[in-house]
Design a protein around this motif. Structure first.
Motif, PDB file in Angstrom:
ATOM      1  N   PHE A   1       2.210  10.019  -5.055  1.00 12.73           N
ATOM      2  CA  PHE A   1       2.091  11.029  -4.003  1.00 12.73           C
ATOM      3  C   PHE A   1       3.374  11.168  -3.188  1.00 12.73           C
ATOM      4  O   PHE A   1       3.368  11.741  -2.104  1.00 12.73           O
ATOM      5  CB  PHE A   1       0.904  10.696  -3.092  1.00 12.73           C
ATOM      6  N   LEU A   2       4.480  10.675  -3.730  1.00 15.19           N
ATOM      7  CA  LEU A   2       5.772  10.724  -3.045  1.00 15.19           C
ATOM      8  C   LEU A   2       6.179  12.142  -2.670  1.00 15.19           C
ATOM      9  O   LEU A   2       6.707  12.370  -1.584  1.00 15.19           O
ATOM     10  CB  LEU A   2       6.838  10.081  -3.930  1.00 15.19           C
ATOM     11  N   LYS A   3       5.903  13.092  -3.534  1.00 14.03           N
ATOM     12  CA  LYS A   3       6.289  14.474  -3.267  1.00 14.03           C
ATOM     13  C   LYS A   3       5.270  15.216  -2.411  1.00 14.03           C
ATOM     14  O   LYS A   3       5.578  16.252  -1.841  1.00 14.03           O
ATOM     15  CB  LYS A   3       6.508  15.223  -4.580  1.00 14.03           C
ATOM     16  N   LYS A   4       4.069  14.684  -2.293  1.00 12.11           N
ATOM     17  CA  LYS A   4       3.018  15.360  -1.525  1.00 12.11           C
ATOM     18  C   LYS A   4       3.013  14.929  -0.059  1.00 12.11           C
ATOM     19  O   LYS A   4       2.732  15.732   0.826  1.00 12.11           O
ATOM     20  CB  LYS A   4       1.660  15.089  -2.159  1.00 12.11           C
ATOM     21  N   TYR A   5       3.305  13.641   0.193  1.00 15.11           N
ATOM     22  CA  TYR A   5       3.241  13.106   1.553  1.00 15.11           C
ATOM     23  C   TYR A   5       4.580  12.521   1.969  1.00 15.11           C
ATOM     24  O   TYR A   5       5.230  11.836   1.173  1.00 15.11           O
ATOM     25  CB  TYR A   5       2.171  12.009   1.645  1.00 15.11           C
ATOM     26  N   ASP A   6       4.970  12.767   3.220  1.00 16.20           N
ATOM     27  CA  ASP A   6       6.201  12.160   3.726  1.00 16.20           C
ATOM     28  C   ASP A   6       5.896  10.754   4.261  1.00 16.20           C
ATOM     29  O   ASP A   6       4.738  10.327   4.283  1.00 16.20           O
ATOM     30  CB  ASP A   6       6.857  13.044   4.790  1.00 16.20           C
ATOM     31  N   ASP A   7       6.930  10.037   4.670  1.00 13.00           N
ATOM     32  CA  ASP A   7       6.756   8.654   5.127  1.00 13.00           C
ATOM     33  C   ASP A   7       5.807   8.539   6.317  1.00 13.00           C
ATOM     34  O   ASP A   7       5.021   7.592   6.385  1.00 13.00           O
ATOM     35  CB  ASP A   7       8.107   8.026   5.483  1.00 13.00           C
ATOM     36  N   HIS A   8       5.856   9.484   7.227  1.00  9.71           N
ATOM     37  CA  HIS A   8       4.958   9.466   8.389  1.00  9.71           C
ATOM     38  C   HIS A   8       3.500   9.609   7.940  1.00  9.71           C
ATOM     39  O   HIS A   8       2.615   8.886   8.419  1.00  9.71           O
ATOM     40  CB  HIS A   8       5.346  10.579   9.367  1.00  9.71           C
ATOM     41  N   GLN A   9       3.243  10.516   7.035  1.00 12.11           N
ATOM     42  CA  GLN A   9       1.881  10.718   6.529  1.00 12.11           C
ATOM     43  C   GLN A   9       1.393   9.495   5.752  1.00 12.11           C
ATOM     44  O   GLN A   9       0.233   9.100   5.877  1.00 12.11           O
ATOM     45  CB  GLN A   9       1.829  11.963   5.648  1.00 12.11           C
ATOM     46  N   ILE A  10       2.265   8.886   4.982  1.00 13.90           N
ATOM     47  CA  ILE A  10       1.889   7.682   4.237  1.00 13.90           C
ATOM     48  C   ILE A  10       1.583   6.544   5.197  1.00 13.90           C
ATOM     49  O   ILE A  10       0.613   5.811   5.013  1.00 13.90           O
ATOM     50  CB  ILE A  10       2.966   7.320   3.202  1.00 13.90           C
ATOM     51  N   SER A  11       2.361   6.408   6.260  1.00  7.50           N
ATOM     52  CA  SER A  11       2.073   5.383   7.275  1.00  7.50           C
ATOM     53  C   SER A  11       0.714   5.621   7.918  1.00  7.50           C
ATOM     54  O   SER A  11      -0.034   4.678   8.177  1.00  7.50           O
ATOM     55  CB  SER A  11       3.161   5.378   8.355  1.00  7.50           C
ATOM     56  N   ALA A  12       0.378   6.880   8.161  1.00  8.44           N
ATOM     57  CA  ALA A  12      -0.931   7.216   8.733  1.00  8.44           C
ATOM     58  C   ALA A  12      -2.044   6.871   7.755  1.00  8.44           C
ATOM     59  O   ALA A  12      -3.096   6.365   8.162  1.00  8.44           O
ATOM     60  CB  ALA A  12      -0.983   8.695   9.116  1.00  8.44           C
ATOM     61  N   LEU A  13      -1.836   7.120   6.462  1.00  6.91           N
ATOM     62  CA  LEU A  13      -2.831   6.765   5.450  1.00  6.91           C
ATOM     63  C   LEU A  13      -3.050   5.246   5.399  1.00  6.91           C
ATOM     64  O   LEU A  13      -4.181   4.772   5.344  1.00  6.91           O
ATOM     65  CB  LEU A  13      -2.389   7.243   4.064  1.00  6.91           C
TER      66      LEU A  13
ATOM     67  N   MET B   1       0.839  -1.204   0.000  1.00  9.84           N
ATOM     68  CA  MET B   1       0.000   0.000   0.000  1.00  9.84           C
ATOM     69  C   MET B   1       0.871   1.250   0.000  1.00  9.84           C
ATOM     70  O   MET B   1       0.615   2.187  -0.756  1.00  9.84           O
ATOM     71  CB  MET B   1      -0.917   0.026   1.231  1.00  9.84           C
ATOM     72  N   ALA B   2       1.885   1.272   0.860  1.00  8.94           N
ATOM     73  CA  ALA B   2       2.764   2.440   0.957  1.00  8.94           C
ATOM     74  C   ALA B   2       3.480   2.691  -0.364  1.00  8.94           C
ATOM     75  O   ALA B   2       3.562   3.833  -0.829  1.00  8.94           O
ATOM     76  CB  ALA B   2       3.761   2.247   2.089  1.00  8.94           C
ATOM     77  N   VAL B   3       3.981   1.646  -0.992  1.00 11.73           N
ATOM     78  CA  VAL B   3       4.671   1.786  -2.278  1.00 11.73           C
ATOM     79  C   VAL B   3       3.709   2.306  -3.337  1.00 11.73           C
ATOM     80  O   VAL B   3       4.061   3.173  -4.144  1.00 11.73           O
ATOM     81  CB  VAL B   3       5.304   0.436  -2.700  1.00 11.73           C
ATOM     82  N   THR B   4       2.478   1.810  -3.327  1.00 11.45           N
ATOM     83  CA  THR B   4       1.485   2.257  -4.305  1.00 11.45           C
ATOM     84  C   THR B   4       1.142   3.724  -4.094  1.00 11.45           C
ATOM     85  O   THR B   4       1.042   4.488  -5.060  1.00 11.45           O
ATOM     86  CB  THR B   4       0.217   1.380  -4.229  1.00 11.45           C
ATOM     87  N   ILE B   5       0.979   4.144  -2.852  1.00 11.59           N
ATOM     88  CA  ILE B   5       0.697   5.557  -2.565  1.00 11.59           C
ATOM     89  C   ILE B   5       1.876   6.416  -3.026  1.00 11.59           C
ATOM     90  O   ILE B   5       1.685   7.452  -3.661  1.00 11.59           O
ATOM     91  CB  ILE B   5       0.398   5.774  -1.066  1.00 11.59           C
ATOM     92  N   LYS B   6       3.085   5.991  -2.709  1.00 11.53           N
ATOM     93  CA  LYS B   6       4.276   6.765  -3.080  1.00 11.53           C
ATOM     94  C   LYS B   6       4.470   6.852  -4.585  1.00 11.53           C
ATOM     95  O   LYS B   6       4.698   7.934  -5.131  1.00 11.53           O
ATOM     96  CB  LYS B   6       5.533   6.133  -2.476  1.00 11.53           C
ATOM     97  N   ASN B   7       4.390   5.717  -5.263  1.00 13.74           N
ATOM     98  CA  ASN B   7       4.766   5.644  -6.678  1.00 13.74           C
ATOM     99  C   ASN B   7       3.599   5.666  -7.652  1.00 13.74           C
ATOM    100  O   ASN B   7       3.802   5.808  -8.852  1.00 13.74           O
ATOM    101  CB  ASN B   7       5.595   4.388  -6.927  1.00 13.74           C
ATOM    102  N   GLY B   8       2.377   5.489  -7.152  1.00 17.00           N
ATOM    103  CA  GLY B   8       1.220   5.457  -8.023  1.00 17.00           C
ATOM    104  C   GLY B   8       1.171   4.182  -8.849  1.00 17.00           C
ATOM    105  O   GLY B   8       1.940   3.243  -8.625  1.00 17.00           O
ATOM    106  N   ILE B   9       0.271   4.162  -9.812  1.00 16.77           N
ATOM    107  CA  ILE B   9       0.123   3.047 -10.749  1.00 16.77           C
ATOM    108  C   ILE B   9       0.082   3.666 -12.136  1.00 16.77           C
ATOM    109  O   ILE B   9      -0.814   4.473 -12.428  1.00 16.77           O
ATOM    110  CB  ILE B   9      -1.165   2.242 -10.474  1.00 16.77           C
TER     111      ILE B   9
END
Length: 64
Positions: free
Chosen positions: A44-56, A29-37
Motif C-alpha cells: 500500500f506504499l502508493k496508496k497511503y503516505d507515511d502519516h496515513q500509515i502511522s494512523a493505521l 507493521m508500517a513496513v508490512t503495510i507499505k511493502n505487503g507480503i
C-alpha cells in the motif's frame, strides 16, 4: 476499506488473519503495510503516505 476485504470489516479475520492483539512492532507493521507480503498481501506504499500509515498502525494497536 483496503483492509476489510481480507481482514474483515471488524478486522477479526476473513481471508487474511485477525488484526486484533498484534504482537509485532509498530515499525514492522508500517513496513508490512507499505511493502505487503509476497503472494499474501498487496503493498500500500502508493496508496497511503507515511502519516496515513502511522494512523493505521495507531488504530491497529487499539484493536482488542
Amino acid at each position: 476499506m483496503s483492509c476489510a476485504q481480507c481482514h474483515g470489516y471488524d478486522a477479526s479475520g476473513y481471508n487474511g488473519p485477525s488484526l486484533h492483539n498484534l504482537t509485532i512492532s509498530d515499525d514492522r507493521m508500517a513496513v508490512t503495510i507499505k511493502n505487503g507480503i509476497a503472494g499474501r498481501m498487496p503493498a500500500f506504499l502508493k496508496k497511503y503516505d507515511d502519516h496515513q500509515i502511522s494512523a493505521l498502525v495507531a488504530y491497529l494497536r487499539v484493536l482488542r
